[in-house]
Motif scaffolding. Structure first.
Motif, PDB file in Angstrom:
ATOM      1  N   ASP A   5       0.841  -1.188   0.000  1.00  0.00           N
ATOM      2  CA  ASP A   5       0.000   0.000   0.000  1.00  0.00           C
ATOM      3  C   ASP A   5       0.876   1.238   0.000  1.00  0.00           C
ATOM      4  O   ASP A   5       1.949   1.258   0.604  1.00  0.00           O
ATOM      5  N   LEU A   6       0.415   2.258  -0.641  1.00  0.00           N
ATOM      6  CA  LEU A   6       1.199   3.484  -0.757  1.00  0.00           C
ATOM      7  C   LEU A   6       1.396   4.164   0.591  1.00  0.00           C
ATOM      8  O   LEU A   6       2.451   4.742   0.845  1.00  0.00           O
ATOM      9  N   ASP A   7       0.412   4.057   1.484  1.00  0.00           N
ATOM     10  CA  ASP A   7       0.578   4.688   2.792  1.00  0.00           C
ATOM     11  C   ASP A   7       1.706   4.039   3.594  1.00  0.00           C
ATOM     12  O   ASP A   7       2.441   4.721   4.308  1.00  0.00           O
ATOM     13  N   VAL A   8       1.901   2.742   3.440  1.00  0.00           N
ATOM     14  CA  VAL A   8       3.004   2.055   4.116  1.00  0.00           C
ATOM     15  C   VAL A   8       4.337   2.519   3.540  1.00  0.00           C
ATOM     16  O   VAL A   8       5.296   2.775   4.277  1.00  0.00           O
ATOM     17  N   VAL A   9       4.392   2.674   2.237  1.00  0.00           N
ATOM     18  CA  VAL A   9       5.613   3.144   1.584  1.00  0.00           C
ATOM     19  C   VAL A   9       5.942   4.570   2.018  1.00  0.00           C
ATOM     20  O   VAL A   9       7.103   4.902   2.291  1.00  0.00           O
ATOM     21  N   ILE A  10       4.926   5.413   2.120  1.00  0.00           N
ATOM     22  CA  ILE A  10       5.134   6.797   2.572  1.00  0.00           C
ATOM     23  C   ILE A  10       5.714   6.809   3.981  1.00  0.00           C
ATOM     24  O   ILE A  10       6.675   7.522   4.270  1.00  0.00           O
ATOM     25  N   ARG A  11       5.156   5.986   4.854  1.00  0.00           N
ATOM     26  CA  ARG A  11       5.648   5.946   6.231  1.00  0.00           C
ATOM     27  C   ARG A  11       7.074   5.409   6.314  1.00  0.00           C
ATOM     28  O   ARG A  11       7.881   5.907   7.098  1.00  0.00           O
ATOM     29  N   ALA A  73       0.001  12.723   5.171  1.00  0.00           N
ATOM     30  CA  ALA A  73      -0.180  12.283   3.783  1.00  0.00           C
ATOM     31  C   ALA A  73      -0.571  10.814   3.722  1.00  0.00           C
ATOM     32  O   ALA A  73      -1.464  10.429   2.952  1.00  0.00           O
ATOM     33  N   ALA A  74       0.062   9.980   4.531  1.00  0.00           N
ATOM     34  CA  ALA A  74      -0.256   8.553   4.536  1.00  0.00           C
ATOM     35  C   ALA A  74      -1.676   8.309   5.056  1.00  0.00           C
ATOM     36  O   ALA A  74      -2.413   7.489   4.491  1.00  0.00           O
ATOM     37  N   ASP A  75      -2.052   9.020   6.103  1.00  0.00           N
ATOM     38  CA  ASP A  75      -3.418   8.880   6.631  1.00  0.00           C
ATOM     39  C   ASP A  75      -4.453   9.329   5.617  1.00  0.00           C
ATOM     40  O   ASP A  75      -5.490   8.692   5.437  1.00  0.00           O
ATOM     41  N   SER A  76      -4.172  10.424   4.940  1.00  0.00           N
ATOM     42  CA  SER A  76      -5.093  10.932   3.932  1.00  0.00           C
ATOM     43  C   SER A  76      -5.263   9.936   2.787  1.00  0.00           C
ATOM     44  O   SER A  76      -6.381   9.688   2.330  1.00  0.00           O
ATOM     45  N   TYR A  77      -4.152   9.364   2.342  1.00  0.00           N
ATOM     46  CA  TYR A  77      -4.222   8.375   1.263  1.00  0.00           C
ATOM     47  C   TYR A  77      -5.017   7.150   1.705  1.00  0.00           C
ATOM     48  O   TYR A  77      -5.895   6.670   0.971  1.00  0.00           O
ATOM     49  N   ALA A  78      -4.727   6.640   2.900  1.00  0.00           N
ATOM     50  CA  ALA A  78      -5.432   5.456   3.392  1.00  0.00           C
ATOM     51  C   ALA A  78      -6.932   5.730   3.526  1.00  0.00           C
ATOM     52  O   ALA A  78      -7.759   4.891   3.163  1.00  0.00           O
ATOM     53  N   MET A  81      -8.580   5.808   0.100  1.00  0.00           N
ATOM     54  CA  MET A  81      -8.721   4.462  -0.468  1.00  0.00           C
ATOM     55  C   MET A  81      -9.860   3.705   0.206  1.00  0.00           C
ATOM     56  O   MET A  81     -10.608   2.984  -0.460  1.00  0.00           O
ATOM     57  N   ARG A  82      -9.999   3.873   1.516  1.00  0.00           N
ATOM     58  CA  ARG A  82     -11.131   3.226   2.212  1.00  0.00           C
ATOM     59  C   ARG A  82     -12.454   3.782   1.698  1.00  0.00           C
ATOM     60  O   ARG A  82     -13.397   3.034   1.460  1.00  0.00           O
ATOM     61  N   ASN A  83     -12.515   5.085   1.508  1.00  0.00           N
ATOM     62  CA  ASN A  83     -13.742   5.699   0.992  1.00  0.00           C
ATOM     63  C   ASN A  83     -14.025   5.243  -0.431  1.00  0.00           C
ATOM     64  O   ASN A  83     -15.179   5.030  -0.800  1.00  0.00           O
ATOM     65  N   ALA A  84     -12.996   5.092  -1.227  1.00  0.00           N
ATOM     66  CA  ALA A  84     -13.182   4.647  -2.611  1.00  0.00           C
ATOM     67  C   ALA A  84     -13.691   3.209  -2.659  1.00  0.00           C
ATOM     68  O   ALA A  84     -14.466   2.854  -3.548  1.00  0.00           O
ATOM     69  N   MET A  85     -13.254   2.389  -1.711  1.00  0.00           N
ATOM     70  CA  MET A  85     -13.713   1.000  -1.690  1.00  0.00           C
ATOM     71  C   MET A  85     -15.169   0.883  -1.264  1.00  0.00           C
ATOM     72  O   MET A  85     -15.881   0.017  -1.744  1.00  0.00           O
ATOM     73  N   THR A  86     -15.602   1.738  -0.376  1.00  0.00           N
ATOM     74  CA  THR A  86     -16.975   1.643   0.108  1.00  0.00           C
ATOM     75  C   THR A  86     -17.965   2.310  -0.830  1.00  0.00           C
ATOM     76  O   THR A  86     -19.131   1.936  -0.856  1.00  0.00           O
ATOM     77  N   THR A  87     -17.514   3.280  -1.594  1.00  0.00           N
ATOM     78  CA  THR A  87     -18.394   3.978  -2.517  1.00  0.00           C
ATOM     79  C   THR A  87     -18.464   3.186  -3.815  1.00  0.00           C
ATOM     80  O   THR A  87     -17.462   2.963  -4.469  1.00  0.00           O
TER      81      THR A  87
END
Length: 107
Positions: A5-11, A73-78, A81-87
Motif C-alpha cells: 500500500d502506498l501509505d506504508v511506503v510513505i511511512r 499524507a499517509a493517513d489521507s491516502y489510506a 482508499m477506504r472511501n473509494a472501496m466503500t463507494t
C-alpha cells in the motif's frame, strides 16, 4: 513481493528520512562540541556549545515536521482508499442491442 500500500511506503520513506536527518543533526552537533572542546577561551566554548544545542534543536524540529507531514499524507491516502472501496459507482443503463432502422423514402 506482494503489492504494498502506498501509505506504508510513505511511512517507511519518512522513517528513513527522519533517521537520516537526526543523524545529520547529531553529526553537526558533535562537530561544534569538538570545536568547543578545542576552543581557547570561555566565550568561544560557550558560543560553540550554544551553536551545537541550537543545531540539534533545529534538526530534530525539522525531522518532526517531516514525520508529521508524511503521517498526514499517509493517513489521507489510506482514508481516501477506504472511501473509494466503500463507494460504489452508479451502474450505467445497458445499451440497447437492437439497432434502429432508418427507412428511406423513394419518390
Amino acid at each position: 513481493m506482494a503489492e504494498a500500500d502506498l501509505d506504508v511506503v510513505i511511512r517507511q520513506n519518512a522513517r528513513q528520512q527522519y533517521k537520516n536527518l537526526v543523524a545529520a543533526a547529531k553529526k553537526r552537533r558533535d562537530k561544534y562540541l569538538k570545536l568547543a572542546g578545542s576552543a581557547k577561551d570561555a566565550e568561544a566554548k560557550t558560543r560553540y556549545r550554544h551553536i551545537a544545542k541550537n543545531a540539534m534543536l533545529q534538526g530534530t524540529a525539522a525531522a518532526k515536521r517531516l514525520q508529521l507531514a508524511a503521517d498526514n499524507a499517509a493517513d489521507s491516502y489510506a482514508r481516501s482508499m477506504r472511501n473509494a472501496m466503500t463507494t460504489v459507482p452508479a451502474a450505467k443503463p445497458a445499451k440497447k442491442s437492437a439497432k434502429t432502422k432508418v427507412k428511406k423514402k423513394t419518390g
